[in-house]
Design a protein around this motif. Structure first.
Motif, short mmCIF file in Angstrom:
data_model
loop_
_atom_site.label_atom_id
_atom_site.label_comp_id
_atom_site.label_asym_id
_atom_site.label_seq_id
_atom_site.Cartn_x
_atom_site.Cartn_y
_atom_site.Cartn_z
N UNK A 16 -9.71 -2.22 -4.55
CA UNK A 16 -8.91 -1.89 -5.72
C UNK A 16 -7.66 -1.08 -5.37
N UNK A 17 -6.79 -1.66 -4.59
CA UNK A 17 -5.49 -1.06 -4.36
C UNK A 17 -4.50 -2.16 -4.06
N UNK A 18 -3.24 -1.86 -4.28
CA UNK A 18 -2.22 -2.90 -4.17
C UNK A 18 -1.67 -3.03 -2.76
N UNK A 19 -2.22 -2.31 -1.80
CA UNK A 19 -1.69 -2.35 -0.45
C UNK A 19 -1.87 -3.73 0.17
N UNK A 20 -0.89 -4.14 0.91
CA UNK A 20 -0.99 -5.37 1.68
C UNK A 20 -1.58 -5.09 3.05
N UNK A 21 -1.64 -3.82 3.44
CA UNK A 21 -2.15 -3.47 4.75
C UNK A 21 -2.89 -2.15 4.68
N UNK A 41 -1.95 3.19 4.61
CA UNK A 41 -1.85 2.09 3.65
C UNK A 41 -0.38 1.80 3.38
N UNK A 42 -0.04 0.52 3.32
CA UNK A 42 1.35 0.14 3.06
C UNK A 42 1.38 -1.10 2.18
N UNK A 43 2.51 -1.27 1.47
CA UNK A 43 2.66 -2.44 0.62
C UNK A 43 3.25 -3.60 1.41
N UNK A 46 6.06 -2.89 3.76
CA UNK A 46 5.86 -1.92 4.82
C UNK A 46 6.01 -0.48 4.38
N UNK A 47 6.19 -0.24 3.08
CA UNK A 47 6.34 1.12 2.57
C UNK A 47 4.97 1.76 2.40
N UNK A 48 4.90 3.05 2.74
CA UNK A 48 3.63 3.76 2.67
C UNK A 48 3.15 3.89 1.23
N UNK A 49 1.84 3.69 1.05
CA UNK A 49 1.18 3.92 -0.24
C UNK A 49 0.27 5.13 -0.09
N UNK A 50 0.22 5.99 -1.12
CA UNK A 50 -0.60 7.20 -1.07
C UNK A 50 -1.62 7.15 -2.22
N UNK A 51 -2.73 6.40 -2.03
CA UNK A 51 -3.71 6.24 -3.11
C UNK A 51 -4.51 7.51 -3.36
N UNK A 52 -5.00 7.64 -4.57
CA UNK A 52 -5.93 8.72 -4.91
C UNK A 52 -7.36 8.15 -4.89
#
Length: 238
Positions: A16-21, A41-43, A46-52
């Motif tokens: 359950x996250x939108x990251x591609x990587x 995690x990145x989209x 290639x941008x970093x994702x910071x999930x909770x």
């Protein structure tokens, strides 16, 4: 080993996250059944994702597990780097597992690195080696040039780590001398060298330049020379 295997099965269920990587590293099973790890995690760009914690679901064999905590430190301003991608093109790279040759795996890894470079910031060069060394693309921020050079790589010849890392004209540490930013070498190989490399000289030059070496070996254990070089230069081996 069983605990680590269970851990990887568990984390493979993150959905359950939108990251591609999603990349996991530095796993710690010392407090089993509580397991810790770092992740990146990145989209798709290639941008970093910071999930909770609420953004993630973890299952083990279909059974929901509890994520106790997720901590994402405030991101630091990216540091521009000058990386040298060095790919083994010795004859053994034409072999591999099943229908996938090791050269294709190396190209895929190199391609991911190139595509992940921040646009217009960090520069990258591309070299290869067998018994000799070759410069396919000098430092550039142009991903298209790097990807075009990558596609020209073709396996042939022996495996000489000195050529790949140290000697003129296109050893990694020769190219990194003209870097503008923080020096990094990514060294991809699938074979033991035909003779023991001059590890002490390679380490000395890497330290002189402040250049970190990251060694990636395909289809074999990372040899002691590359482990020592990576650690001594402040890099890592995989």
């Amino acid at each position: 080993m069983k605990h680590l295997f269970t851990f990887f099965l568990c984390l493979a269920g993150i959905v359950s996250m939108s990251a591609q990587s999603l990349s996991l590293f530095d796993t710690d099973a010392s407090g089993f059944p509580t397991i810790k790890a770092k992740f990146w995690a990145s989209d798709a760009a290639g941008r970093q994702i910071r999930p909770s914690k609420g953004d993630l679901i973890c299952r083990e064999n279909g059974e929901l597990r509890t994520i106790t905590d997720v901590t994402c430190p405030t991101p630091k301003v990216p540091v521009a780097i000058s990386s040298v991608l060095t790919v083994d093109v010795s004859g053994s790279m034409s072999s591999g597992s099943g229908s996938t040759a090791n050269i294709d795996l190396a190209k895929a890894a190199a391609r991911a690195w190139i595509q992940g470079l921040p646009a217009g910031q960090s520069e990258c060069a591309l070299t290869s080696f067998d018994d000799k060394n070759y410069l396919h693309q000098d430092f550039t921020t142009d991903r298209t040039k790097l990807l075009r050079g990558l596609e020209t790589l073709s396996p042939n010849g022996g495996t000489n780590y000195n050529a790949g890392l140290l000697t003129p004209l296109a050893g990694s540490l020769e190219i990194s001398k003209r870097a503008r930013y923080k020096r990094v070498i990514v060294f991809l190989t699938d074979g033991l060298p035909n003779f023991e490399p001059n590890t002490a000289s390679i380490i000395a030059e890497a330290k002189k330049q402040g250049c970190m070496v990251f060694a990636v070996t395909l289809g074999m254990e990372c040899p002691p020379s590359l482990r020592t070089l990576s650690i001594q230069s402040g890099g890592q081996w995989f």
